[in-house]
Design a protein around this motif. Structure first.
Motif, PDB file in Angstrom:
ATOM      1  N   PHE A  14       0.815  -1.304  -0.046  1.00 50.48           N
ATOM      2  CA  PHE A  14      -0.061  -0.069  -0.111  1.00 50.48           C
ATOM      3  C   PHE A  14       0.750   1.309   0.044  1.00 50.48           C
ATOM      4  CE2 PHE A  14      -2.461   3.411   2.123  1.00 50.48           C
ATOM      5  CZ  PHE A  14      -3.589   3.669   1.285  1.00 50.48           C
ATOM      6  N   GLU A  15       1.772   1.285   0.847  1.00 51.23           N
ATOM      7  CA  GLU A  15       2.623   2.381   0.759  1.00 51.23           C
ATOM      8  C   GLU A  15       3.487   2.631  -0.421  1.00 51.23           C
ATOM      9  OE1 GLU A  15       5.688   4.757   4.207  1.00 51.23           O
ATOM     10  OE2 GLU A  15       5.117   2.648   4.341  1.00 51.23           O
ATOM     11  N   GLU A  16       3.940   1.590  -1.185  1.00 53.49           N
ATOM     12  CA  GLU A  16       4.485   1.618  -2.556  1.00 53.49           C
ATOM     13  C   GLU A  16       3.613   2.330  -3.525  1.00 53.49           C
ATOM     14  OE1 GLU A  16       6.194  -2.136  -3.689  1.00 53.49           O
ATOM     15  OE2 GLU A  16       7.829  -2.394  -2.197  1.00 53.49           O
ATOM     16  N   ILE A  17       2.433   1.667  -3.385  1.00 52.43           N
ATOM     17  CA  ILE A  17       1.217   2.409  -4.202  1.00 52.43           C
ATOM     18  C   ILE A  17       1.244   3.943  -4.073  1.00 52.43           C
ATOM     19  CG2 ILE A  17      -1.248   2.401  -5.004  1.00 52.43           C
ATOM     20  CD1 ILE A  17      -1.086  -0.826  -4.102  1.00 52.43           C
ATOM     21  N   CYS A  18       1.026   4.236  -2.721  1.00 57.02           N
ATOM     22  CA  CYS A  18       1.152   5.852  -2.347  1.00 57.02           C
ATOM     23  C   CYS A  18       2.214   6.495  -2.864  1.00 57.02           C
ATOM     24  CB  CYS A  18       0.847   5.782  -0.851  1.00 57.02           C
ATOM     25  SG  CYS A  18      -0.531   5.253  -0.184  1.00 57.02           S
ATOM     26  N   GLY A  19       3.278   5.967  -3.131  1.00 53.70           N
ATOM     27  CA  GLY A  19       4.591   6.545  -3.704  1.00 53.70           C
ATOM     28  C   GLY A  19       4.511   6.947  -5.092  1.00 53.70           C
ATOM     29  N   ILE A  20       3.514   6.206  -5.757  1.00 56.11           N
ATOM     30  CA  ILE A  20       3.511   6.258  -7.364  1.00 56.11           C
ATOM     31  C   ILE A  20       2.148   7.225  -7.608  1.00 56.11           C
ATOM     32  CG2 ILE A  20       3.238   5.176  -9.504  1.00 56.11           C
ATOM     33  CD1 ILE A  20       4.028   2.603  -7.836  1.00 56.11           C
ATOM     34  N   PRO A  21       2.121   8.504  -8.341  1.00 53.09           N
ATOM     35  CA  PRO A  21       1.096   9.067  -8.655  1.00 53.09           C
ATOM     36  C   PRO A  21       0.106   8.390  -9.543  1.00 53.09           C
ATOM     37  CG  PRO A  21       3.151  10.409  -9.331  1.00 53.09           C
ATOM     38  CD  PRO A  21       3.546   9.068  -8.757  1.00 53.09           C
ATOM     39  N   HIS A  22      -0.934   8.320  -8.878  1.00 51.10           N
ATOM     40  CA  HIS A  22      -2.084   7.416  -9.957  1.00 51.10           C
ATOM     41  C   HIS A  22      -3.290   7.847  -9.660  1.00 51.10           C
ATOM     42  CE1 HIS A  22      -2.069   6.090  -5.702  1.00 51.10           C
ATOM     43  NE2 HIS A  22      -3.348   5.206  -5.722  1.00 51.10           N
ATOM     44  N   GLY A  23      -3.476   9.235  -9.853  1.00 48.07           N
ATOM     45  CA  GLY A  23      -4.960   9.901 -10.156  1.00 48.07           C
ATOM     46  C   GLY A  23      -5.429   9.447 -11.370  1.00 48.07           C
ATOM     47  N   SER A  24      -6.928   9.503 -11.460  1.00 47.52           N
ATOM     48  CA  SER A  24      -7.507   9.037 -12.642  1.00 47.52           C
ATOM     49  C   SER A  24      -6.975   9.757 -13.711  1.00 47.52           C
ATOM     50  CB  SER A  24      -9.000   9.348 -12.729  1.00 47.52           C
ATOM     51  OG  SER A  24      -9.501   8.553 -11.608  1.00 47.52           O
TER      52      SER A  24
ATOM     53  N   ASN B 101      -3.936   9.288 -14.934  1.00 49.35           N
ATOM     54  CA  ASN B 101      -2.590   9.336 -14.635  1.00 49.35           C
ATOM     55  C   ASN B 101      -1.883   8.158 -14.180  1.00 49.35           C
ATOM     56  OD1 ASN B 101       0.179  10.663 -14.515  1.00 49.35           O
ATOM     57  ND2 ASN B 101      -0.059  11.270 -12.530  1.00 49.35           N
ATOM     58  N   VAL B 102      -2.195   7.059 -14.984  1.00 49.28           N
ATOM     59  CA  VAL B 102      -2.134   5.557 -14.425  1.00 49.28           C
ATOM     60  C   VAL B 102      -0.982   4.891 -15.052  1.00 49.28           C
ATOM     61  CG1 VAL B 102      -4.579   5.538 -13.870  1.00 49.28           C
ATOM     62  CG2 VAL B 102      -3.914   4.707 -16.269  1.00 49.28           C
ATOM     63  N   ASP B 103      -0.328   5.415 -16.091  1.00 50.58           N
ATOM     64  CA  ASP B 103       0.794   4.703 -16.785  1.00 50.58           C
ATOM     65  C   ASP B 103       1.770   4.192 -15.928  1.00 50.58           C
ATOM     66  OD1 ASP B 103      -0.448   5.367 -19.017  1.00 50.58           O
ATOM     67  OD2 ASP B 103       1.209   6.647 -19.860  1.00 50.58           O
ATOM     68  N   ARG B 104       2.217   4.928 -14.666  1.00 49.03           N
ATOM     69  CA  ARG B 104       3.318   4.392 -13.952  1.00 49.03           C
ATOM     70  C   ARG B 104       2.836   3.314 -12.896  1.00 49.03           C
ATOM     71  NH1 ARG B 104       6.271   9.410 -11.100  1.00 49.03           N
ATOM     72  NH2 ARG B 104       6.933   7.489  -9.687  1.00 49.03           N
ATOM     73  N   ILE B 105       1.464   3.306 -12.581  1.00 48.83           N
ATOM     74  CA  ILE B 105       1.296   2.814 -11.466  1.00 48.83           C
ATOM     75  C   ILE B 105       0.871   1.216 -12.491  1.00 48.83           C
ATOM     76  CG2 ILE B 105      -1.383   3.274 -11.753  1.00 48.83           C
ATOM     77  CD1 ILE B 105       0.412   1.801  -8.613  1.00 48.83           C
ATOM     78  N   SER B 106       0.289   1.408 -13.544  1.00 45.26           N
ATOM     79  CA  SER B 106       0.003   0.169 -14.445  1.00 45.26           C
ATOM     80  C   SER B 106       1.512  -0.449 -14.554  1.00 45.26           C
ATOM     81  CB  SER B 106      -0.679   0.537 -15.550  1.00 45.26           C
ATOM     82  OG  SER B 106      -0.696  -0.691 -16.511  1.00 45.26           O
ATOM     83  N   ASP B 107       2.299   0.227 -15.003  1.00 50.07           N
ATOM     84  CA  ASP B 107       3.845  -0.390 -15.192  1.00 50.07           C
ATOM     85  C   ASP B 107       4.311  -1.230 -13.969  1.00 50.07           C
ATOM     86  OD1 ASP B 107       3.712   0.400 -17.769  1.00 50.07           O
ATOM     87  OD2 ASP B 107       5.118   2.100 -17.456  1.00 50.07           O
ATOM     88  N   TYR B 108       4.069  -0.406 -12.783  1.00 42.59           N
ATOM     89  CA  TYR B 108       4.729  -1.143 -11.436  1.00 42.59           C
ATOM     90  C   TYR B 108       3.798  -2.586 -11.276  1.00 42.59           C
ATOM     91  CZ  TYR B 108       4.109  -1.980  -6.534  1.00 42.59           C
ATOM     92  OH  TYR B 108       4.079  -2.221  -5.397  1.00 42.59           O
ATOM     93  N   LEU B 109       2.186  -2.686 -11.806  1.00 42.72           N
ATOM     94  CA  LEU B 109       1.790  -3.937 -11.584  1.00 42.72           C
ATOM     95  C   LEU B 109       2.433  -5.001 -12.604  1.00 42.72           C
ATOM     96  CD1 LEU B 109      -1.825  -2.347 -11.155  1.00 42.72           C
ATOM     97  CD2 LEU B 109      -0.066  -3.329  -9.411  1.00 42.72           C
ATOM     98  N   ALA B 110       2.705  -4.499 -13.654  1.00 48.36           N
ATOM     99  CA  ALA B 110       3.191  -5.502 -14.760  1.00 48.36           C
ATOM    100  C   ALA B 110       4.364  -5.862 -14.399  1.00 48.36           C
ATOM    101  CB  ALA B 110       3.365  -4.739 -16.126  1.00 48.36           C
ATOM    102  N   ALA B 111       5.192  -5.025 -13.882  1.00 46.58           N
ATOM    103  CA  ALA B 111       6.519  -5.362 -13.059  1.00 46.58           C
ATOM    104  C   ALA B 111       6.575  -6.370 -12.178  1.00 46.58           C
ATOM    105  CB  ALA B 111       7.482  -4.226 -12.984  1.00 46.58           C
ATOM    106  N   PHE B 112       5.544  -6.085 -11.208  1.00 42.36           N
ATOM    107  CA  PHE B 112       5.417  -6.917 -10.171  1.00 42.36           C
ATOM    108  C   PHE B 112       5.410  -8.261 -10.810  1.00 42.36           C
ATOM    109  CE2 PHE B 112       2.200  -9.421  -7.773  1.00 42.36           C
ATOM    110  CZ  PHE B 112       2.851  -9.277  -6.472  1.00 42.36           C
ATOM    111  N   ALA B 113       4.413  -8.543 -11.626  1.00 39.56           N
ATOM    112  CA  ALA B 113       3.891  -9.864 -12.218  1.00 39.56           C
ATOM    113  C   ALA B 113       5.105 -10.838 -12.949  1.00 39.56           C
ATOM    114  CB  ALA B 113       2.716  -9.817 -13.213  1.00 39.56           C
TER     115      ALA B 113
END
Length: 512
Positions: A16-26, A28-40
């Motif tokens: 949750f804290e890692e997610i909060c460290g990534i800008p992810h307002g509606s 503006n989701v490219d970075r959070i999406s890439d984070y999830l892809a990298a996780f997998a």
């Protein structure tokens, strides 16, 4: 050292804290999406990241659970990103400043994004574990839920094998949601003319309101700063010439606005009467909203004297009359579920646009003829100053939703304004026979010795859209305690996050 280190469950709060460290307002989701892809990718899990930036991650069943029904775990990666006026965070580029106060997690100066960051954190913690026992897990994380469920509309779920969908986008522990309202976004633009007006410029600020989610909080009848400003100015324009210089209120159409700022120009000889009248109205509001929204305030500040390019006094009067006439808030309560809102709308955003493009007329727009004081741009669209109002319309009854939109269209057309409908989404219908719901209720009884609440919600969820893409969908929504979502006072309960995690672990390991 992270702020949430030491909290349990450790992995949930770490993610949750890692997610909060990534800008992810509606939007503006490219970075959070890439984070999830990298996780997998890092964990060698099957994943899909589509063109819309939705992410699907699949993990095989653990030994002994291969024959259990697959479970779809679903949430959205975007948040309503709002901040206080004095906050120096750039929500497009900066992470949040997470903090703790007792049992509550919050973000300094901004919304927290517990809606729906905690769902993503739960899902990642489940996928990351090598100890949990579980059936096939199919995690679906969508984009731009907060701005019209756009990710859910775009996603292809044909890769999924499951029909049981656990949505983790609810904000009250111990409540299982089994249906929700459908909705739409409605944008109205009222063309206005401008002229030079001489007088005193006065800034008016309506604030101090609680705000809140336009679905979850609408029944509390809290003050809407946009509607209050329209009401104030409508009353003023009935007493004297008033010219609108600037207007801005609200941050999202699905959030009840807490602050609206308007600047108007009045004649020097009318200034004292104007200020006295505004102060009288403010005292009336404080009495009127004493129990519902006691913090309401009206601030007045003289900016200066001179000649200003303003909306004409006549168009200001007509615009405020139009806004004042527009419906807002609860329109009907459910006859089937006592205490449940059936139909509502929220004037979430209000602004004076110096230049606006008006869409071509089509099946999803409404407009009026007549002179508007705007110029054609050569493409059939019009450019010029306009007052824009954006509404979020909700109803658990489709015909009632359509009737409310039609009512708003009639008022808008009579005012000479244009209206566009977007982001329509269906409601989620209650399923009488639900194996997932029955299993969840049984696990809850075994763990806590009490019955969970089974309810519907007036807010929109993605279950209706996603369910239409799944064969024989069986959906339930749940989540930990959150308060004041979509606002800068948003909080997430630490102890509730832990209890919900324990429940999820038990649910996963319980066989049919």
């Amino acid at each position: 050292m992270s702020v949430l280190t030491g909290l349990q469950p450790a992995n949930v709060f770490r993610f949750f804290e890692e997610i909060c460290g990534i800008p992810h307002g509606s939007g503006n989701v490219d970075r959070i999406s890439d984070y999830l892809a990298a996780f997998a990718k890092d964990r060698r899990l099957f994943y899909i990241q589509d063109e819309a930036k939705n992410v699907i991650i699949i993990k095989a069943a653990t030994p002994g659970y291969e024959e259990e029904p697959a479970l779809i775990i679903q949430g959205h990666m975007d948040m309503v990103a709002v901040k206080k006026p004095d906050c120096d965070i750039n929500l497009e580029t900066d992470g949040l400043r997470v903090a703790i106060n007792g049992d509550k997690i919050y973000a300094e100066g901004t919304s927290l994004g517990g809606d729906d960051g905690i769902a993503v954190a739960y899902a990642l913690a489940i996928l990351d574990s090598n100890e949990l026992k579980h059936p096939r897990i199919e995690v679906v994380i969508t984009v731009d839920e907060e701005t019209g469920l756009d990710g859910a509309k775009a996603i292809d779920l044909s890769v999924l094998k499951g029909s049981r969908l656990l949505n983790l986008d609810s904000e009250e522990e111990g409540v299982f949601l089994t249906s929700c309202a459908g909705g739409a976004r409605v944008a109205c633009n009222l063309p206005v003319n401008k002229s030079d007006v001489e007088g005193v410029a006065v800034e008016i600020v309506v604030n101090g309101l609680q705000g809140g989610h336009s679905g979850a909080e609408i029944h509390k009848e809290r003050g809407n700063s946009n509607c209050l400003m329209a009401r104030l100015l409508q009353e003023m324009t009935g007493q004297m010439p008033v010219a609108l210089l600037d207007l801005k209120g609200g941050l999202a159409d699905n959030a009840i606005p807490r602050e609206t700022v308007a600047t108007v120009v009045v004649a020097e000889e009318e200034k004292d009467f104007f200020l006295a009248m505004a102060e009288t109205v403010a005292r009336e509001w404080q009495a009127e909203l004493a129990s519902k929204d006691p913090g309401v305030k009206v601030g007045l500040r003289e900016i200066g004297s001179g000649v200003y390019s303003c909306v004409t006094t006549e168009d200001t009067r007509k615009a405020m009359a139009y806004l004042y006439a527009c419906p807002n808030g609860v329109q009907a309560m459910s006859a089937d579920m006592p205490g449940m809102v059936e139909t509502s709308l929220n004037m979430g955003i209000l602004e004076l646009k110096e230049c606006v493009e008006r869409s071509k007329k089509d099946d999803h727009s409404h407009g009026a003829g007549g002179e508007s004081g705007v110029a054609e741009n050569g493409t059939g669209e019009k450019n010029g100053p306009a007052i824009g109002a954006r509404f979020n319309v909700r109803s658990s009854v489709e015909s009632a939703k359509e009737a409310l939109i039609a009512k708003l269209a009639v008022i808008t057309e009579l005012a000479g304004a244009d209206m566009e409908i977007s982001g329509e989404y269906p409601g989620w219908q209650y399923r009488v026979e639900s194996p997932l719901r029955e299993k969840m209720m049984q696990v809850y009884r075994e763990m806590y010795g009490t019955e969970p609440k089974v309810e519907a919600i007036h807010a929109g969820l993605e279950c209706g859209i996603l369910g239409s893409k799944i064969k024989d969908p069986d959906c339930v929504s749940m989540g930990p305690d959150m308060r004041d979502i979509h606002t800068t006072e948003e909080t997430l309960s630490i102890s509730s996050v832990a209890r919900v995690w324990d429940y999820l672990v038990k649910l996963l390991e319980t066989k049919d």
